[in-house]
Design a protein around this motif. Sequence first.
Motif, PDB file in Angstrom:
ATOM      1  N   VAL A 173       0.847  -1.183   0.055  1.00  0.00           N
ATOM      2  CA  VAL A 173      -0.043  -0.073   0.075  1.00  0.00           C
ATOM      3  C   VAL A 173       0.871   1.339   0.008  1.00  0.00           C
ATOM      4  O   VAL A 173       0.534   2.229  -0.609  1.00  0.00           O
ATOM      5  CB  VAL A 173      -0.930  -0.080   1.249  1.00  0.00           C
ATOM      6  N   ARG A 174       1.966   1.255   0.800  1.00  0.00           N
ATOM      7  CA  ARG A 174       2.940   2.282   0.739  1.00  0.00           C
ATOM      8  C   ARG A 174       4.268   1.683   0.158  1.00  0.00           C
ATOM      9  O   ARG A 174       4.764   0.618   0.616  1.00  0.00           O
ATOM     10  CB  ARG A 174       3.362   2.765   2.275  1.00  0.00           C
ATOM     11  N   ALA A 175       4.939   2.407  -0.526  1.00  0.00           N
ATOM     12  CA  ALA A 175       6.313   2.185  -1.003  1.00  0.00           C
ATOM     13  C   ALA A 175       7.285   3.189  -1.080  1.00  0.00           C
ATOM     14  O   ALA A 175       6.989   4.367  -1.383  1.00  0.00           O
ATOM     15  CB  ALA A 175       6.210   1.662  -2.421  1.00  0.00           C
ATOM     16  N   PHE A 176       8.439   2.798  -0.634  1.00  0.00           N
ATOM     17  CA  PHE A 176       9.695   3.896  -0.717  1.00  0.00           C
ATOM     18  C   PHE A 176      10.669   3.343  -1.570  1.00  0.00           C
ATOM     19  O   PHE A 176      11.878   3.551  -1.240  1.00  0.00           O
ATOM     20  CB  PHE A 176      10.358   4.091   0.782  1.00  0.00           C
ATOM     21  N   ALA A 177      10.128   2.606  -2.668  1.00  0.00           N
ATOM     22  CA  ALA A 177      11.160   2.171  -3.576  1.00  0.00           C
ATOM     23  C   ALA A 177      10.420   1.955  -4.985  1.00  0.00           C
ATOM     24  O   ALA A 177       9.333   2.334  -4.943  1.00  0.00           O
ATOM     25  CB  ALA A 177      11.758   0.737  -3.243  1.00  0.00           C
ATOM     26  N   LYS A 178      11.128   1.515  -5.940  1.00  0.00           N
ATOM     27  CA  LYS A 178      10.471   1.719  -7.276  1.00  0.00           C
ATOM     28  C   LYS A 178       9.200   0.455  -7.048  1.00  0.00           C
ATOM     29  O   LYS A 178       8.217   0.679  -7.825  1.00  0.00           O
ATOM     30  CB  LYS A 178      11.361   1.232  -8.331  1.00  0.00           C
ATOM     31  N   LYS A 179       9.633  -0.444  -6.553  1.00  0.00           N
ATOM     32  CA  LYS A 179       8.672  -1.694  -6.410  1.00  0.00           C
ATOM     33  C   LYS A 179       7.852  -1.612  -4.957  1.00  0.00           C
ATOM     34  O   LYS A 179       8.597  -1.075  -3.975  1.00  0.00           O
ATOM     35  CB  LYS A 179       9.252  -3.209  -6.493  1.00  0.00           C
ATOM     36  N   GLY A 254      20.888  -4.324   2.948  1.00  0.00           N
ATOM     37  CA  GLY A 254      20.339  -3.714   1.848  1.00  0.00           C
ATOM     38  C   GLY A 254      18.911  -3.458   2.026  1.00  0.00           C
ATOM     39  O   GLY A 254      18.526  -2.357   1.539  1.00  0.00           O
ATOM     40  N   SER A 255      18.359  -4.556   2.421  1.00  0.00           N
ATOM     41  CA  SER A 255      16.720  -4.269   2.812  1.00  0.00           C
ATOM     42  C   SER A 255      16.118  -3.665   1.338  1.00  0.00           C
ATOM     43  O   SER A 255      16.477  -3.893   0.470  1.00  0.00           O
ATOM     44  CB  SER A 255      16.632  -3.287   4.204  1.00  0.00           C
ATOM     45  N   TRP A 256      14.755  -3.298   1.911  1.00  0.00           N
ATOM     46  CA  TRP A 256      13.898  -3.094   0.703  1.00  0.00           C
ATOM     47  C   TRP A 256      14.348  -2.017  -0.265  1.00  0.00           C
ATOM     48  O   TRP A 256      13.975  -1.695  -1.369  1.00  0.00           O
ATOM     49  CB  TRP A 256      12.490  -2.777   1.293  1.00  0.00           C
ATOM     50  N   ALA A 257      15.270  -0.952   0.447  1.00  0.00           N
ATOM     51  CA  ALA A 257      15.874  -0.052  -0.349  1.00  0.00           C
ATOM     52  C   ALA A 257      16.700  -0.638  -1.759  1.00  0.00           C
ATOM     53  O   ALA A 257      16.553   0.131  -2.689  1.00  0.00           O
ATOM     54  CB  ALA A 257      16.814   0.900   0.527  1.00  0.00           C
ATOM     55  N   GLU A 258      17.479  -1.712  -1.293  1.00  0.00           N
ATOM     56  CA  GLU A 258      18.009  -2.257  -2.312  1.00  0.00           C
ATOM     57  C   GLU A 258      17.185  -3.150  -3.094  1.00  0.00           C
ATOM     58  O   GLU A 258      17.076  -3.069  -4.391  1.00  0.00           O
ATOM     59  CB  GLU A 258      19.090  -3.121  -1.912  1.00  0.00           C
ATOM     60  N   TRP A 259      16.174  -4.080  -2.373  1.00  0.00           N
ATOM     61  CA  TRP A 259      15.536  -5.148  -3.218  1.00  0.00           C
ATOM     62  C   TRP A 259      14.445  -4.735  -4.047  1.00  0.00           C
ATOM     63  O   TRP A 259      14.409  -4.749  -5.021  1.00  0.00           O
ATOM     64  CB  TRP A 259      14.886  -6.053  -2.003  1.00  0.00           C
ATOM     65  N   THR A 265      14.865  -8.356  -8.949  1.00  0.00           N
ATOM     66  CA  THR A 265      14.238  -8.848  -7.738  1.00  0.00           C
ATOM     67  C   THR A 265      12.852  -9.073  -8.051  1.00  0.00           C
ATOM     68  O   THR A 265      12.233  -8.411  -8.421  1.00  0.00           O
ATOM     69  CB  THR A 265      14.441  -7.893  -6.419  1.00  0.00           C
ATOM     70  N   PRO A 266      12.296 -10.313  -7.487  1.00  0.00           N
ATOM     71  CA  PRO A 266      10.799 -10.409  -7.060  1.00  0.00           C
ATOM     72  C   PRO A 266      10.084  -9.749  -6.329  1.00  0.00           C
ATOM     73  O   PRO A 266      10.608  -9.678  -4.868  1.00  0.00           O
ATOM     74  CB  PRO A 266      10.628 -11.959  -7.136  1.00  0.00           C
ATOM     75  N   ALA A 267       9.111  -9.280  -6.390  1.00  0.00           N
ATOM     76  CA  ALA A 267       8.221  -8.775  -5.278  1.00  0.00           C
ATOM     77  C   ALA A 267       6.518  -9.251  -5.364  1.00  0.00           C
ATOM     78  O   ALA A 267       6.153  -9.355  -6.486  1.00  0.00           O
ATOM     79  CB  ALA A 267       8.155  -7.280  -5.384  1.00  0.00           C
ATOM     80  N   GLU A 268       6.105  -9.390  -4.191  1.00  0.00           N
ATOM     81  CA  GLU A 268       4.654  -9.586  -4.249  1.00  0.00           C
ATOM     82  C   GLU A 268       3.877  -8.748  -3.567  1.00  0.00           C
ATOM     83  O   GLU A 268       4.485  -8.321  -2.424  1.00  0.00           O
ATOM     84  CB  GLU A 268       4.152 -11.219  -3.980  1.00  0.00           C
ATOM     85  N   LYS A 269       2.429  -8.480  -3.635  1.00  0.00           N
ATOM     86  CA  LYS A 269       1.900  -7.618  -2.728  1.00  0.00           C
ATOM     87  C   LYS A 269       0.765  -8.472  -2.183  1.00  0.00           C
ATOM     88  O   LYS A 269       0.336  -9.675  -2.682  1.00  0.00           O
ATOM     89  CB  LYS A 269       0.900  -6.709  -3.617  1.00  0.00           C
ATOM     90  N   SER A 270       0.270  -8.154  -1.025  1.00  0.00           N
ATOM     91  CA  SER A 270      -0.780  -8.927  -0.110  1.00  0.00           C
ATOM     92  C   SER A 270      -2.282  -8.695  -1.022  1.00  0.00           C
ATOM     93  O   SER A 270      -2.526  -7.582  -1.707  1.00  0.00           O
ATOM     94  CB  SER A 270      -0.819  -8.295   1.020  1.00  0.00           C
TER      95      SER A 270
END
Length: 271
Positions: A173-179, A254-259, A265-270
């Motif tokens: 719902v909130r994002a601090f990265a491209k994904k 690196g956390s989500w800022a890198e991932w 890198t894959p990403a999924e939303k709830s």
Amino acid sequence: MLPLLLEPTELANRLDDGNLLILDLSKQPVYVQAHVPGAIHLDFKRLQSGAQPAPGMIPSDDALSDLFSELGLTSDTHVIAYDDEGGGWAGRLLWTLDAIGHKHYSYLNGGIHAWLADGHATSSEAHEPSPSDYQVGAHDPLTEVDLNYLLAHYQDEDVVIWDSRSLDEFDGVRAFAKKAGHIPGARHHEWTEPMDKQNNLRLRPLDDIRAELAALGISGDKEVITHCQTHHRSSFSWLVGKLLGFERMRGYAGSWAEWGNHPDTPAEKSA
């Protein structure tokens, strides 16, 4: 030998121990107002590289050697860390020490809030360190993971990713990265959940936390990798895992800022 989780009264009885290095990672105005007598203020920004796109990366060995020399750390020093937020920045310091092989450390349970609530003496005088010549040695490979390791292992059956961010960040719902979203298969347990808001941010009973995590599939029989956005919040989660006796606790700086900003890198939303 001091325990990993140190109560304010235990520290109050040891303030004259010359082998202790008490580091306060509170905001500067809080430190100026009141701190544990003898505590040295540490600007938490110095625990992260600050470089984009992943500002939470661990600083260079030279930078850390300079920092810990300034603070007077020696190989025998026992570090006590605390802050004014329930353990995030204190956890980041202890994770950093663990990563560079310095294993003598404790967390002051509840930080300055618990110290004040228990009525212990405070100081408003800045305490200046006695510099040392500290050289960072070989890193402990079991404390850190990097992007390549995580990409290779995040789907392993005996690996669990502990995402410490807010639920909105985890859900996408909130994002601090491209994904937006989370690492596929990651489990969410927000970083402040282990804190007792009614008891001056001390940790809640460890058995209660252990049961909550187990219900999510986060348990000591697995390799547990914590992350948030910059491995600040998740450093406290790492510390909680250590306190629970989890033997394979690791942090992803690196956390989500890198991932979340990486093209592969894959990403999924709830749902």
